[in-house]
Scaffold this active site. Sequence first.
Site, mmCIF file in Angstrom:
data_model
loop_
_atom_site.group_PDB
_atom_site.id
_atom_site.type_symbol
_atom_site.label_atom_id
_atom_site.label_comp_id
_atom_site.label_asym_id
_atom_site.label_seq_id
_atom_site.Cartn_x
_atom_site.Cartn_y
_atom_site.Cartn_z
ATOM 1 N N SER A 6 -38.803 -21.609 18.249
ATOM 2 C CA SER A 6 -40.103 -20.980 16.701
ATOM 3 C C SER A 6 -38.727 -20.157 15.976
ATOM 4 C CB SER A 6 -40.190 -19.012 17.520
ATOM 5 O OG SER A 6 -38.751 -18.915 17.966
ATOM 6 N N ILE A 49 -35.606 -17.419 20.119
ATOM 7 C CA ILE A 49 -35.921 -16.485 18.931
ATOM 8 C C ILE A 49 -34.356 -16.408 18.190
ATOM 9 C CG2 ILE A 49 -36.002 -14.635 20.043
ATOM 10 C CD1 ILE A 49 -37.401 -13.478 18.723
ATOM 11 N N ILE A 53 -31.530 -17.181 22.304
ATOM 12 C CA ILE A 53 -31.200 -16.280 21.341
ATOM 13 C C ILE A 53 -30.476 -17.636 20.452
ATOM 14 C CG2 ILE A 53 -30.242 -14.974 20.091
ATOM 15 C CD1 ILE A 53 -32.122 -13.162 21.308
ATOM 16 N N LYS A 54 -31.530 -17.773 19.115
ATOM 17 C CA LYS A 54 -30.961 -18.839 18.412
ATOM 18 C C LYS A 54 -29.969 -17.994 17.455
ATOM 19 C CE LYS A 54 -34.255 -22.456 16.754
ATOM 20 N NZ LYS A 54 -35.221 -22.346 16.400
ATOM 21 N N ILE A 55 -28.329 -18.840 17.494
ATOM 22 C CA ILE A 55 -27.698 -18.431 16.322
ATOM 23 C C ILE A 55 -26.711 -19.813 16.143
ATOM 24 C CG2 ILE A 55 -25.182 -18.068 17.031
ATOM 25 C CD1 ILE A 55 -25.854 -16.530 18.692
#
Length: 381
Positions: free
Chosen positions: A45, A109, A140-142
Amino acid sequence: MATNHLLEIKELGQSIWMDNLARDLIKSGDLKKLIETRGLRGITSNPAIFEKAIAGNAMYDADIEAGINAKKPLLEIYESLVFEDIRNACDILKPIYDESGGLDGYVSIEVPPDIAHDTEKTISEARRYYAAIGKENVMIKIPGTSKGIPAVEQVISEGINVNVTLLFSVNSYVETFWAYIRGLEKRVEKGEDISKIASVASFFLSRIDSNIDEKIDAKLKQGASEPGSRERLLTIKGKVAIANAKIAYQEYKKIIQSDRWQALSAKGANVQRLLWASTGTKNPDYSDVMYVDELIGSDTVNTLPPATIEACADHCNVADRIETDIEEAYNLIESLKDPDININLDEVMDELLVDGIDKFVKPFQSLMKSLEDKVNRLATV
């Protein structure tokens, strides 16, 4: 019955994820259906996707009203909506997570995109998101910025799954894999388990070709002066992103043969898979599945927008091509430096990274604005 080519791709070691998430996808049962009929194995997402979902959808209104009544600040209302969608998607994908031994079944996300250049904030938000969502199959998107890479290392060392996003250059990708390795090594030093941690490196494609094709068109318009240079420019169009991705995969292969990786692998570490992102073809002159067909190979993920999923199920030409035409790929990238072509790939990659962050920041701001409008409207009803 027609062949579903997406299922053939899985046989060659690539997982198909979808780049789309909204509550109606979850509530309607469509997500479950996509897993069953399209072999979907994960979801990503981003703020642009959530902006479309929340702004234009009455499905969220009851929860927004509950937030207003509880006197929650705007950001908290936003997070409560998004986190619920992520949790529910995680639950739907949990059987894939279990069946694949934690390889697939993830929902990604993004941390707030406006903190892409702040290492400490990125770390603290990644921790907070991971704890608040509370699902082992959340990722977790970084962003893979110079400030994001140390954050990746730190949160991996804390056992948080990470999707490193906005990778354009091969060098950025290599740095990303080494950050993952350092994070795992820190866990090993502390005597902690590394077998339950997963990471993907999201390597962007169509945006590279769009940028370079634009530069080529400008050169063609100016009238390429060198004999034969017009033909050379035309042969490069639409080819750089795939060549770049194939070179990244070669780097991946080198890293997994290194002693440091082998030592981690022996302790149960999962490889950080390359994930092909931005795979919807932007140019109508190109095949709508070219970023799928050309990059199928083992230990990779391809995250597709819904239209590309349907196109691929219908007419992907499935074969393991990730290691075909490697020499041509290196030659093509090298040829960009030639005087008659003269495209600075490093500059293009820097441009795309700045632009990529902007493409997440603006929808996030727009989402907060439309949410604020909705809050004001519902508060007065």
